[in-house]
Enzyme design. Structure first.
Site, short mmCIF file in Angstrom:
data_model
loop_
_atom_site.label_atom_id
_atom_site.label_comp_id
_atom_site.label_asym_id
_atom_site.label_seq_id
_atom_site.Cartn_x
_atom_site.Cartn_y
_atom_site.Cartn_z
N ALA A 62 0.83 -1.21 0.00
CA ALA A 62 0.00 0.00 0.00
C ALA A 62 0.86 1.25 0.00
CB ALA A 62 -0.90 0.00 1.23
N ASP A 65 0.15 3.32 -5.02
CA ASP A 65 -1.01 3.68 -5.85
C ASP A 65 -2.21 3.89 -4.92
OD1 ASP A 65 -2.69 4.20 -7.88
OD2 ASP A 65 -2.49 2.27 -8.90
N LYS A 66 -2.18 5.01 -4.22
CA LYS A 66 -3.21 5.27 -3.20
C LYS A 66 -4.59 5.39 -3.82
CE LYS A 66 -0.04 7.81 -0.16
NZ LYS A 66 -0.03 7.24 1.18
N ASN A 111 9.23 8.65 4.64
CA ASN A 111 8.03 9.39 4.25
C ASN A 111 7.19 9.79 5.45
OD1 ASN A 111 5.02 8.27 4.17
ND2 ASN A 111 6.39 6.49 4.13
N PHE A 115 -1.26 10.17 4.80
CA PHE A 115 -2.53 9.77 4.16
C PHE A 115 -3.08 10.87 3.25
CE2 PHE A 115 -3.94 6.64 7.78
CZ PHE A 115 -2.95 5.76 7.40
N ASN A 172 -5.52 -0.33 8.23
CA ASN A 172 -4.18 0.17 8.49
C ASN A 172 -4.21 0.93 9.81
OD1 ASN A 172 -1.65 1.24 8.51
ND2 ASN A 172 -1.98 2.64 6.78
N SER A 175 0.37 3.30 10.35
CA SER A 175 1.14 4.40 9.79
C SER A 175 1.61 5.31 10.92
CB SER A 175 0.29 5.22 8.82
OG SER A 175 0.95 6.45 8.58
N ASN A 177 2.39 8.34 10.56
CA ASN A 177 2.24 9.73 10.15
C ASN A 177 0.86 10.33 10.38
OD1 ASN A 177 4.95 9.74 9.15
ND2 ASN A 177 4.23 8.53 7.43
N THR A 178 -0.02 9.58 11.02
CA THR A 178 -1.30 10.13 11.45
C THR A 178 -1.30 10.06 12.97
OG1 THR A 178 -2.48 9.48 9.45
CG2 THR A 178 -3.82 9.76 11.43
N LYS A 214 -2.94 -4.48 9.21
CA LYS A 214 -1.52 -4.19 8.92
C LYS A 214 -0.88 -3.55 10.14
CE LYS A 214 1.56 -1.97 5.63
NZ LYS A 214 1.67 -1.36 4.32
N ASN A 243 4.58 -2.26 8.43
CA ASN A 243 4.59 -0.90 7.89
C ASN A 243 6.00 -0.31 8.07
OD1 ASN A 243 3.62 1.73 7.07
ND2 ASN A 243 1.59 1.08 7.75
N GLY A 298 11.35 -4.15 3.32
CA GLY A 298 12.73 -4.32 2.88
C GLY A 298 12.97 -5.50 1.96
N TYR A 319 7.61 -2.42 -1.90
CA TYR A 319 7.36 -1.02 -2.27
C TYR A 319 8.70 -0.37 -2.61
CZ TYR A 319 5.57 3.83 -1.97
OH TYR A 319 5.23 5.13 -2.23
C1 LIG Z 1 6.10 6.80 0.33
C2 LIG Z 1 5.43 5.69 1.08
C3 LIG Z 1 4.08 5.79 1.36
C4 LIG Z 1 3.43 4.75 2.06
N1 LIG Z 1 2.09 4.86 2.30
C5 LIG Z 1 1.45 3.83 2.91
C6 LIG Z 1 0.05 3.88 3.09
O1 LIG Z 1 -0.64 4.82 2.68
N2 LIG Z 1 -0.54 2.84 3.74
C7 LIG Z 1 0.17 1.75 4.20
O2 LIG Z 1 -0.42 0.82 4.76
N3 LIG Z 1 1.52 1.68 4.01
C8 LIG Z 1 2.15 2.67 3.39
N4 LIG Z 1 3.50 2.60 3.19
C9 LIG Z 1 4.24 1.44 3.74
C10 LIG Z 1 4.46 0.34 2.72
O3 LIG Z 1 3.24 -0.22 2.30
C11 LIG Z 1 5.33 -0.79 3.33
O4 LIG Z 1 4.64 -1.34 4.43
C12 LIG Z 1 6.69 -0.27 3.79
O5 LIG Z 1 7.20 0.68 2.89
C13 LIG Z 1 7.70 -1.40 3.95
O6 LIG Z 1 7.93 -2.05 2.72
P1 LIG Z 1 9.22 -1.71 1.78
O7 LIG Z 1 10.42 -1.73 2.66
O8 LIG Z 1 9.19 -2.78 0.72
O9 LIG Z 1 8.96 -0.36 1.22
C14 LIG Z 1 4.17 3.62 2.50
C15 LIG Z 1 5.53 3.52 2.20
C16 LIG Z 1 6.17 4.53 1.49
C17 LIG Z 1 7.63 4.41 1.18
#
Ligand SMILES: Cc1cc2nc3c(=O)[nH]c(=O)nc-3n(C[C@H](O)[C@H](O)[C@H](O)COP(=O)(O)O)c2cc1C
Length: 340
Positions: A62, A65-66, A111, A115, A172, A175, A177-178, A214, A243, A298, A319
């Site tokens: 997630a 592509d929000k 980041n 949201f 979720n 996060s 950030n909220t 999550k 997350n 990761g 991601y």
């Molecule tokens: C720029 C950014 C925005 C993200 N936004 C969300 C989000 O809106 N909702 C969510 O559940 N996770 C969000 N994530 C977390 C990712 O879904 C994932 O859990 C996290 O990045 C760890 O995976 P990765 O190391 O492969 O990136 C975000 C991650 C990044 C980098």
């Protein structure tokens, strides 16, 4: 040389969010092509989880592509599933910019998007035109101004609009950030949230649709165990871990000051892997097969995908690795998994 190899130097010289917007604008043009090529996913990678048929165990996590804007493109890249969102019930702008930072030397992203969401109505309208043959999950959150005690109503409002149009839904609560969101992971807050959502699922006649939770990588072991126990007791269908992390210790010492100067936010990418995997293994041990776990955090190589599946994860999500490796990532991962 593919298009991304040409674009990459330009994208990485740009401000990260502007690069994201440009990549999405190009992606939207590509999605208009009448016949995007189908990805060649080796048949042996197919798996059935939650009663759903995943063409590949690798999904897009997630947050990228929000708004469900590029679903045909993700499908064409070879993703077995895409988790859209986080979608909030009402539109909101997210945090002030800058709110997205890259550390390519370490494959890390920070980041604090907060949201940014077009809101559930707009996203639902787009989901009505989703492509076949791709599993789509809807990741749901609450609006920033909604007080914690009214969070359930926000998740319900988003669920009502999004759930009928996706294959699985995700709450979720992780996060960073909220403000206050992660407090919903506390068992006394989590239980009524899960029960309230499961009741709505029944009411809407969506009883067969998987509901997942999550969670964050920054929980104490006892809290993690408590969350798993509540999830199992309430009867949701699966967990996604993890997350982003608040832990700046995953950045090398040499670059930590630079990252700290960027300010608040969650870290993702290469350095998150050991921490996320430790959390995943603890959850898997506690779950003991009682529900599937989706591993995220990761992951970026075929060996890591294999490791996570061998640990017992049912599926994986990526991601950050996609940002650094580009759209060829899925082909590389699939080849490495099948030895082809
Ligand atoms: C720029 C950014 C925005 C993200 N936004 C969300 C989000 O809106 N909702 C969510 O559940 N996770 C969000 N994530 C977390 C990712 O879904 C994932 O859990 C996290 O990045 C760890 O995976 P990765 O190391 O492969 O990136 C975000 C991650 C990044 C980098």
């Amino acid at each position: 040389m593919d298009l991304y190899s040409l674009l990459r130097p330009l994208l990485f010289r740009m401000d990260p969010e502007k690069a994201h917007d440009l990549a999405f604008a190009i992606g939207e043009r590509i999605c208009e092509w009448p016949k995007l090529p189908d990805a060649d996913i080796p048949k042996e990678l197919h798996r059935t989880v939650f009663g759903l048929d995943f063409p590949s165990p690798i999904g897009l996590a997630a947050g990228l592509d929000k708004g469900a804007r590029l679903l045909p493109l993700w499908k064409s890249m070879g993703f077995g599933s895409v988790e859209i969102g986080t979608v909030t019930p009402r539109p909101q702008p997210g945090n002030p910019k800058p709110r997205l930072f890259r550390l390519p030397e370490e494959g890390l992203i920070l980041n604090r998007m907060g949201f940014n969401s077009e809101g559930a109505e707009v996203v639902a309208a787009r989901l009505k035109h989703r492509p076949d043959g791709l599993i789509v999950g809807g990741n749901l959150g609450k609006n920033k101004e909604t007080p914690e005690e009214l969070a359930l109503e926000d998740y319900r409002a988003a669920y009502r609009l999004i759930a009928p149009l996706v294959d699985y839904s995700v709450l979720n609560v992780s996060s960073p950030n909220t403000p206050g969101l992660r407090n919903l992971q506390a068992p006394e807050a989590l239980k009524p949230l899960l029960e309230g959502m499961l009741a709505l699922r029944e009411e809407m006649g969506l009883g067969g649709q998987p509901l997942l939770l999550k969670i964050a990588p920054d929980l104490h072991e006892s809290d993690l165990d408590a969350i798993v126990d509540v999830a199992v007791a309430c009867g949701i269908d699966g967990l996604i871990a993890t997350n982003t992390t608040l832990d700046r210790g995953i950045v090398s010492e040499a670059r930590r000051a630079r990252v700290e100067a960027w300010g608040a936010g969650g870290l993702s990418g290469v350095g998150l892997r050991p921490k996320a995997r430790e959390v995943q293994r603890r959850i898997l041990a506690r779950l003991d097969g009682r529900m599937p776990l989706v591993a995220c955090g990761g992951i970026g190589t075929g060996a890591q995908v294999r490791e996570s599946l061998a640990d017992g994860a049912a599926l994986v999500q990526v991601y950050s690795a996609l940002i650094f490796a580009g759209p060829g990532l899925l082909r590389t991962l699939h080849q490495s998994m099948t030895g082809s």
